[in-house]
Scaffold this active site. Structure first.
Site, PDB file in Angstrom:
ATOM      1  N   ALA A 207      13.623 -17.201  20.295  1.00  0.00           N
ATOM      2  CA  ALA A 207      13.366 -16.722  18.939  1.00  0.00           C
ATOM      3  C   ALA A 207      12.772 -15.320  18.825  1.00  0.00           C
ATOM      4  O   ALA A 207      12.959 -14.643  17.819  1.00  0.00           O
ATOM      5  CB  ALA A 207      12.438 -17.699  18.237  1.00  0.00           C
ATOM      6  N   GLY A 211      13.821 -11.944  14.545  1.00  0.00           N
ATOM      7  CA  GLY A 211      14.813 -11.452  13.583  1.00  0.00           C
ATOM      8  C   GLY A 211      15.558 -12.594  12.907  1.00  0.00           C
ATOM      9  O   GLY A 211      15.587 -12.691  11.676  1.00  0.00           O
ATOM     10  N   LYS A 212      16.114 -13.478  13.717  1.00  0.00           N
ATOM     11  CA  LYS A 212      16.944 -14.527  13.119  1.00  0.00           C
ATOM     12  C   LYS A 212      16.074 -15.642  12.543  1.00  0.00           C
ATOM     13  O   LYS A 212      16.399 -16.195  11.498  1.00  0.00           O
ATOM     14  CB  LYS A 212      17.943 -15.056  14.151  1.00  0.00           C
ATOM     15  CG  LYS A 212      18.924 -13.957  14.536  1.00  0.00           C
ATOM     16  CD  LYS A 212      19.899 -14.345  15.576  1.00  0.00           C
ATOM     17  CE  LYS A 212      20.618 -13.114  16.114  1.00  0.00           C
ATOM     18  NZ  LYS A 212      19.741 -12.231  16.927  1.00  0.00           N
ATOM     19  N   CYS A 324      24.416 -10.708  22.518  1.00  0.00           N
ATOM     20  CA  CYS A 324      24.708  -9.301  22.208  1.00  0.00           C
ATOM     21  C   CYS A 324      25.366  -8.671  23.426  1.00  0.00           C
ATOM     22  O   CYS A 324      25.012  -7.577  23.833  1.00  0.00           O
ATOM     23  CB  CYS A 324      23.437  -8.555  21.800  1.00  0.00           C
ATOM     24  SG  CYS A 324      22.150  -8.594  23.060  1.00  0.00           S
TER      25      CYS A 324
HETATM   26  N1  SAM Z   1      16.637 -14.364  18.532  1.00  0.00           N
HETATM   27  C1  SAM Z   1      15.814 -13.188  18.696  1.00  0.00           C
HETATM   28  C2  SAM Z   1      15.865 -12.361  17.420  1.00  0.00           C
HETATM   29  O1  SAM Z   1      16.826 -12.496  16.642  1.00  0.00           O
HETATM   30  O2  SAM Z   1      14.942 -11.569  17.190  1.00  0.00           O
HETATM   31  C3  SAM Z   1      16.199 -12.384  19.913  1.00  0.00           C
HETATM   32  C4  SAM Z   1      16.185 -13.215  21.185  1.00  0.00           C
HETATM   33  S1  SAM Z   1      16.550 -12.349  22.658  1.00  0.00           S
HETATM   34  C5  SAM Z   1      18.274 -12.161  22.557  1.00  0.00           C
HETATM   35  C6  SAM Z   1      16.397 -13.580  23.865  1.00  0.00           C
HETATM   36  C7  SAM Z   1      15.015 -14.170  24.016  1.00  0.00           C
HETATM   37  O3  SAM Z   1      15.074 -15.212  24.982  1.00  0.00           O
HETATM   38  C8  SAM Z   1      13.928 -13.219  24.516  1.00  0.00           C
HETATM   39  O4  SAM Z   1      12.916 -13.110  23.562  1.00  0.00           O
HETATM   40  C9  SAM Z   1      13.403 -13.883  25.790  1.00  0.00           C
HETATM   41  O5  SAM Z   1      12.004 -13.772  25.942  1.00  0.00           O
HETATM   42  C10 SAM Z   1      13.805 -15.331  25.564  1.00  0.00           C
HETATM   43  N2  SAM Z   1      13.926 -16.155  26.776  1.00  0.00           N
HETATM   44  C11 SAM Z   1      14.439 -15.832  27.991  1.00  0.00           C
HETATM   45  N3  SAM Z   1      14.366 -16.883  28.846  1.00  0.00           N
HETATM   46  C12 SAM Z   1      13.784 -17.899  28.135  1.00  0.00           C
HETATM   47  C13 SAM Z   1      13.441 -19.236  28.448  1.00  0.00           C
HETATM   48  N4  SAM Z   1      13.687 -19.756  29.666  1.00  0.00           N
HETATM   49  N5  SAM Z   1      12.864 -19.996  27.490  1.00  0.00           N
HETATM   50  C14 SAM Z   1      12.614 -19.496  26.258  1.00  0.00           C
HETATM   51  N6  SAM Z   1      12.927 -18.233  25.911  1.00  0.00           N
HETATM   52  C15 SAM Z   1      13.507 -17.443  26.825  1.00  0.00           C
END
Ligand code: SAM
Length: 384
Positions: A207, A211-212, A324
């Site tokens: 999350a 943003g979402k 993305c």
């Molecule tokens: N959805 C968000 C937004 O719209 O602002 C952007 C998310 S970003 C693409 C991916 C996110 O996955 C990062 O914040 C990262 O910290 C998180 N992430 C990576 N591995 C993870 C895990 N094992 N468990 C939970 N979150 C994780």
């Protein structure tokens, strides 16, 4: 260095294999900022009409998105000079992060400086280059070359001519008041594709920075319940601040590894998996360092999240999967994996991108076709 050298050779070959001749224009576009820079009006606090008026009063030229009711965009300006512009100016070499900021109109601060030509003094006109030699901006030095190299803070160069100009929004009053969130067009489409309703138990598995999640909250007018998780403490802290700024109140934030989601025993109606990915679609990137090996490893990592999501969805529940990135394995490849697990693809409420590679019912955004970040969205239902 040519522009294509800014992509590792194996990745260039991968792109040509996937996109054919269009790989060239895709790579060119990835090096530039998006042509239309989007923000989302926070309708929890203000209407689009009111914000448009306020932004105009703040000296900007906002335009209404024809696709998303709460979308506003600004046209990018530039390129403002050719690559061989005034090569005799003294040089300041900056790190990648600072270079990408200057490239889009930000000033240069001392921590970003790697090296400055001997003799530069306050008031001199200078050229800013990235470590690989690309000219990203022209400006006037605010400190001498010695201070630029050693100081840990302070304005080093006031940029007078960036390569591209995008409006600087975070200093605006309307930003402080939480009237908008900077968010790309495809990223806004994702939340609409989820079709959240206040009766749903909604889980956002990746999350931060929110943003979402905040967009879902806004579509629900702060009603219903959203469980949002992320494993990065720093990013969650930033998310908490953002939710406060935006006035979002229906989100429960959890710091956890969402691959362990089934341990919470939740049966969600809707899950958003905006998966961690290789981010190959993000623009601009002055150079790329990921290779097909990263794509392979990341797509395998993503399947752990997919398995956890499927276990935690109720029968009949909906999973929206987005990234993305431009690769096949992280996108259509993983959708095929979900189909094998019994999920069924569903139509998307807003479809303004292109069909997927070999799969029609998923949505791809391309930098050269849609003038956006590279992006991917799939909507699936757990039917058994
Ligand atoms: N959805 C968000 C937004 O719209 O602002 C952007 C998310 S970003 C693409 C991916 C996110 O996955 C990062 O914040 C990262 O910290 C998180 N992430 C990576 N591995 C993870 C895990 N094992 N468990 C939970 N979150 C994780």
């Amino acid at each position: 260095m040519t522009n294509f050298d800014r992509f590792p050779e194996e990745l260039r070959e991968y792109y040509f294999g996937l996109f054919g001749e269009e790989a060239e224009i895709i790579m060119e576009k990835l090096l530039e900022p998006v042509e239309k820079y989007y923000i989302r009006v926070n309708t929890l606090k203000v209407s689009r009409e009111k914000l448009v008026e306020e932004l105009k009063r703040e000296g900007l030229r906002p335009r209404r998105s024809p696709h998303i009711e709460e979308g506003i965009y600004f046209e990018r300006e530039g390129p403002n000079f050719p690559d061989d512009y005034n090569p005799k100016l003294p040089r300041v070499i900056v790190n990648k992060f600072a270079a990408e900021s200057v490239y889009q109109g930000a000033n240069l601060y001392a921590p970003g400086v790697l090296k400055a030509d001997k003799g530069i003094k306050e008031g001199d006109e200078v050229q800013i280059r990235d470590p690989r030699g690309l000219l990203v901006g022209i400006g006037v030095a605010s400190m001498n070359y010695k201070d630029m190299a050693v100081k840990k803070r302070g304005l080093a160069v006031k940029i007078t001519k960036p390569k591209f100009s995008l409006p600087s929004l975070s200093e605006l009053k309307s930003y402080e008041k939480g009237y908008f969130y900077a968010q790309s067009l495809p990223s806004m489409v994702v939340t609409h594709v989820l079709e959240p309703s206040e009766e749903d138990l909604i889980v956002d598995m990746a999350a931060a920075p929110g943003g979402k999640t905040s967009h879902i909250a806004q579509l629900l007018q702060n009603r219903g319940e959203i469980i949002a998780m992320d494993k990065s403490k720093n990013r969650l802290k930033k998310m908490e601040e953002e939710l406060r700024r935006l006035g979002v109140k229906n989100v429960k934030l959890i710091h956890m590894d969402s691959r362990k989601l089934p341990e919470l025993g939740i049966k969600a109606d809707k899950i958003l998996l905006d998966a961690p990915c290789t981010a190959l679609g993000i623009r601009p990137k002055l150079w790329e360092s990921r290779t097909p090996r990263d794509i392979e490893a990341t797509s395998r990592y993503q399947r752990h999240f997919i398995n956890a999501a499927i276990k935690s969805l109720r029968r009949g529940g909906v999973l929206v999967y987005s990234t993305c990135t431009l690769s096949y394995e992280e996108n259509e490849g993983n959708v095929l994996y979900m189909l094998k697990k019994g999920l069924k693809l569903e139509e998307q409420k807003i479809f303004i991108g292109s069909p997927g590679i070999g799969i029609k019912g998923v949505q791809r955004f391309y930098p050269h076709k849609h003038m956006t970040q590279g992006f991917f969205i799939a909507r699936l239902r757990k039917v058994e």
